[in-house]
Design a protein around this motif. Sequence first.
Motif, PDB file in Angstrom:
ATOM      1  N   ARG A  87       0.832  -1.200   0.000  1.00  0.00           N
ATOM      2  CA  ARG A  87       0.000   0.000   0.000  1.00  0.00           C
ATOM      3  C   ARG A  87       0.876   1.263   0.000  1.00  0.00           C
ATOM      4  NH1 ARG A  87      -4.273   1.624  -2.150  1.00  0.00           N
ATOM      5  NH2 ARG A  87      -4.425   3.811  -1.574  1.00  0.00           N
ATOM      6  N   HIS A  88       1.930   1.226   0.772  1.00  0.00           N
ATOM      7  CA  HIS A  88       2.865   2.343   0.862  1.00  0.00           C
ATOM      8  C   HIS A  88       3.476   2.649  -0.513  1.00  0.00           C
ATOM      9  CE1 HIS A  88       6.127   4.848   2.407  1.00  0.00           C
ATOM     10  NE2 HIS A  88       7.008   4.039   1.862  1.00  0.00           N
ATOM     11  N   CYS A  89       3.877   1.625  -1.242  1.00  0.00           N
ATOM     12  CA  CYS A  89       4.487   1.812  -2.565  1.00  0.00           C
ATOM     13  C   CYS A  89       3.490   2.389  -3.560  1.00  0.00           C
ATOM     14  CB  CYS A  89       5.045   0.488  -3.080  1.00  0.00           C
ATOM     15  SG  CYS A  89       6.535  -0.066  -2.228  1.00  0.00           S
ATOM     16  N   ILE A  90       2.247   1.927  -3.502  1.00  0.00           N
ATOM     17  CA  ILE A  90       1.225   2.453  -4.403  1.00  0.00           C
ATOM     18  C   ILE A  90       0.982   3.929  -4.119  1.00  0.00           C
ATOM     19  CG2 ILE A  90      -1.227   2.338  -5.018  1.00  0.00           C
ATOM     20  CD1 ILE A  90      -1.053  -0.693  -4.607  1.00  0.00           C
ATOM     21  N   GLU A  91       0.897   4.286  -2.846  1.00  0.00           N
ATOM     22  CA  GLU A  91       0.684   5.693  -2.489  1.00  0.00           C
ATOM     23  C   GLU A  91       1.861   6.557  -2.911  1.00  0.00           C
ATOM     24  OE1 GLU A  91      -0.084   5.484   1.679  1.00  0.00           O
ATOM     25  OE2 GLU A  91      -2.206   4.953   1.414  1.00  0.00           O
ATOM     26  N   GLN A  92       3.073   6.022  -2.796  1.00  0.00           N
ATOM     27  CA  GLN A  92       4.250   6.761  -3.253  1.00  0.00           C
ATOM     28  C   GLN A  92       4.190   6.994  -4.765  1.00  0.00           C
ATOM     29  OE1 GLN A  92       7.804   4.655  -1.842  1.00  0.00           O
ATOM     30  NE2 GLN A  92       8.148   6.356  -0.428  1.00  0.00           N
ATOM     31  N   LEU A  93       3.786   5.968  -5.511  1.00  0.00           N
ATOM     32  CA  LEU A  93       3.676   6.107  -6.963  1.00  0.00           C
ATOM     33  C   LEU A  93       2.657   7.178  -7.321  1.00  0.00           C
ATOM     34  CD1 LEU A  93       4.193   5.272  -9.884  1.00  0.00           C
ATOM     35  CD2 LEU A  93       2.475   3.461  -9.584  1.00  0.00           C
ATOM     36  N   LEU A  94       1.486   7.153  -6.687  1.00  0.00           N
ATOM     37  CA  LEU A  94       0.453   8.143  -6.980  1.00  0.00           C
ATOM     38  C   LEU A  94       0.951   9.551  -6.673  1.00  0.00           C
ATOM     39  CD1 LEU A  94      -2.670   6.270  -5.525  1.00  0.00           C
ATOM     40  CD2 LEU A  94      -1.979   6.443  -7.928  1.00  0.00           C
ATOM     41  N   SER A  95       1.683   9.693  -5.576  1.00  0.00           N
ATOM     42  CA  SER A  95       2.223  11.000  -5.207  1.00  0.00           C
ATOM     43  C   SER A  95       3.259  11.477  -6.216  1.00  0.00           C
ATOM     44  CB  SER A  95       2.844  10.922  -3.806  1.00  0.00           C
ATOM     45  OG  SER A  95       3.417  12.150  -3.435  1.00  0.00           O
ATOM     46  N   ARG A 145     -11.264  -6.939  -3.395  1.00  0.00           N
ATOM     47  CA  ARG A 145     -11.553  -5.527  -3.175  1.00  0.00           C
ATOM     48  C   ARG A 145     -10.270  -4.691  -3.109  1.00  0.00           C
ATOM     49  NH1 ARG A 145     -11.405  -4.188   2.453  1.00  0.00           N
ATOM     50  NH2 ARG A 145     -10.922  -5.989   3.760  1.00  0.00           N
ATOM     51  N   HIS A 146      -9.170  -5.315  -2.664  1.00  0.00           N
ATOM     52  CA  HIS A 146      -7.906  -4.585  -2.626  1.00  0.00           C
ATOM     53  C   HIS A 146      -7.373  -4.344  -4.030  1.00  0.00           C
ATOM     54  CE1 HIS A 146      -7.613  -6.676   1.496  1.00  0.00           C
ATOM     55  NE2 HIS A 146      -8.067  -5.452   1.673  1.00  0.00           N
ATOM     56  N   HIS A 147      -7.470  -5.365  -4.877  1.00  0.00           N
ATOM     57  CA  HIS A 147      -7.051  -5.193  -6.268  1.00  0.00           C
ATOM     58  C   HIS A 147      -7.914  -4.137  -6.963  1.00  0.00           C
ATOM     59  CE1 HIS A 147      -4.078  -8.373  -6.428  1.00  0.00           C
ATOM     60  NE2 HIS A 147      -4.932  -9.223  -5.884  1.00  0.00           N
ATOM     61  N   LEU A 148      -9.225  -4.179  -6.694  1.00  0.00           N
ATOM     62  CA  LEU A 148     -10.132  -3.218  -7.322  1.00  0.00           C
ATOM     63  C   LEU A 148      -9.817  -1.798  -6.866  1.00  0.00           C
ATOM     64  CD1 LEU A 148     -12.581  -2.571  -9.061  1.00  0.00           C
ATOM     65  CD2 LEU A 148     -14.039  -3.030  -7.070  1.00  0.00           C
ATOM     66  N   ARG A 149      -9.531  -1.634  -5.585  1.00  0.00           N
ATOM     67  CA  ARG A 149      -9.203  -0.299  -5.071  1.00  0.00           C
ATOM     68  C   ARG A 149      -7.952   0.253  -5.743  1.00  0.00           C
ATOM     69  NH1 ARG A 149      -7.297   1.118   1.146  1.00  0.00           N
ATOM     70  NH2 ARG A 149      -6.830   3.318   0.783  1.00  0.00           N
ATOM     71  N   ALA A 150      -6.910  -0.560  -5.821  1.00  0.00           N
ATOM     72  CA  ALA A 150      -5.673  -0.111  -6.457  1.00  0.00           C
ATOM     73  C   ALA A 150      -5.910   0.229  -7.928  1.00  0.00           C
ATOM     74  CB  ALA A 150      -4.591  -1.180  -6.322  1.00  0.00           C
ATOM     75  N   TYR A 151      -6.690  -0.601  -8.604  1.00  0.00           N
ATOM     76  CA  TYR A 151      -6.983  -0.359 -10.019  1.00  0.00           C
ATOM     77  C   TYR A 151      -7.734   0.958 -10.200  1.00  0.00           C
ATOM     78  CZ  TYR A 151      -9.053  -0.895 -14.645  1.00  0.00           C
ATOM     79  OH  TYR A 151      -9.444  -0.686 -15.944  1.00  0.00           O
ATOM     80  N   GLN A 152      -8.725   1.198  -9.361  1.00  0.00           N
ATOM     81  CA  GLN A 152      -9.514   2.429  -9.480  1.00  0.00           C
ATOM     82  C   GLN A 152      -8.660   3.661  -9.196  1.00  0.00           C
ATOM     83  OE1 GLN A 152     -12.668   1.402  -6.729  1.00  0.00           O
ATOM     84  NE2 GLN A 152     -14.045   0.799  -8.384  1.00  0.00           N
ATOM     85  N   GLU A 153      -7.751   3.547  -8.233  1.00  0.00           N
ATOM     86  CA  GLU A 153      -6.871   4.677  -7.928  1.00  0.00           C
ATOM     87  C   GLU A 153      -5.921   4.963  -9.086  1.00  0.00           C
ATOM     88  OE1 GLU A 153      -6.625   4.468  -3.045  1.00  0.00           O
ATOM     89  OE2 GLU A 153      -5.129   3.425  -4.258  1.00  0.00           O
ATOM     90  N   LEU A 154      -5.364   3.909  -9.665  1.00  0.00           N
ATOM     91  CA  LEU A 154      -4.464   4.094 -10.809  1.00  0.00           C
ATOM     92  C   LEU A 154      -5.211   4.659 -12.009  1.00  0.00           C
ATOM     93  CD1 LEU A 154      -2.395   0.810 -10.491  1.00  0.00           C
ATOM     94  CD2 LEU A 154      -1.480   3.137 -10.295  1.00  0.00           C
ATOM     95  N   LEU A 155      -6.405   4.142 -12.258  1.00  0.00           N
ATOM     96  CA  LEU A 155      -7.203   4.643 -13.375  1.00  0.00           C
ATOM     97  C   LEU A 155      -7.532   6.120 -13.171  1.00  0.00           C
ATOM     98  CD1 LEU A 155      -8.777   4.266 -15.986  1.00  0.00           C
ATOM     99  CD2 LEU A 155     -10.704   3.386 -14.625  1.00  0.00           C
ATOM    100  N   GLY A 156      -7.915   6.485 -11.950  1.00  0.00           N
ATOM    101  CA  GLY A 156      -8.214   7.883 -11.670  1.00  0.00           C
ATOM    102  C   GLY A 156      -7.007   8.784 -11.895  1.00  0.00           C
TER     103      GLY A 156
END
Length: 230
Positions: A87-95, A145-156
């Motif tokens: 989760r930390h790595c995904i948030e870093q990527l989005l930032s 649901r975790h995969h879906l959340r990450a996908y939706q965040e990346l898509l957004g």
Amino acid sequence: MEKKGFGNTKAVPDEAPKPRSKPLKRPRQARAVFTVEAIYQAFVRIWQRDGWAAVTTRAVALEAGFAVGTLYEYFPSKQALFSGYVRHCIEQLLSRIDEQVIAPPLDWRTRLSRLLWLSCGPQESIYQLFSFEVAQLEIQVAEPRHHLRAYQELLGKWQQVFAACSDLPQPATAARVEALLLMVWGGRRYAALAQLDEARLRSWVVEMEQLLLAALADSARTIPSESNCD
């Protein structure tokens, strides 16, 4: 000697997940953020150096220089630590996408090239999450649901990037942005399962960059809809 760490090609042995495989809480205060960051760094050092089997909550606490009780305030198991780190790595990527792709005044080609290399380049920290070993470990902690959340965040985030590309030859539709996201991230994840080495992965990113830019440069061309392909 067998190479250990994120690139280990051996299948990860079955390990029954502990009752709690998710972090207990998120750090809010600056000191807590520092503590959790140090724990993640220790976690990665042990994993890369000695392999997943050597990762224990006690070993990570000692490596980070904290009492085990401090680690347990956030992570009740190494599965929870792994989940939190993903989760930390995904948030870093989005930032980083916000800071390096969306915010700067860039032409559309530079903006999208930077997006692609930040997301898939083997030199980026997110690369650590794309390995055969990590794919095996995901089964233990990730739910649909975790995969879906990450996908939706990346898509957004990708939609925000394309919205910032005001100089595109033609604005990209929502359907096209999602198709490009699936093409890039789907290819990246499959490359991990196929265990491509860094050289082949880099070649893939170069080819993907050329395909992506060419497709958008030619976006004025009308693409037949499915209903017209009879």
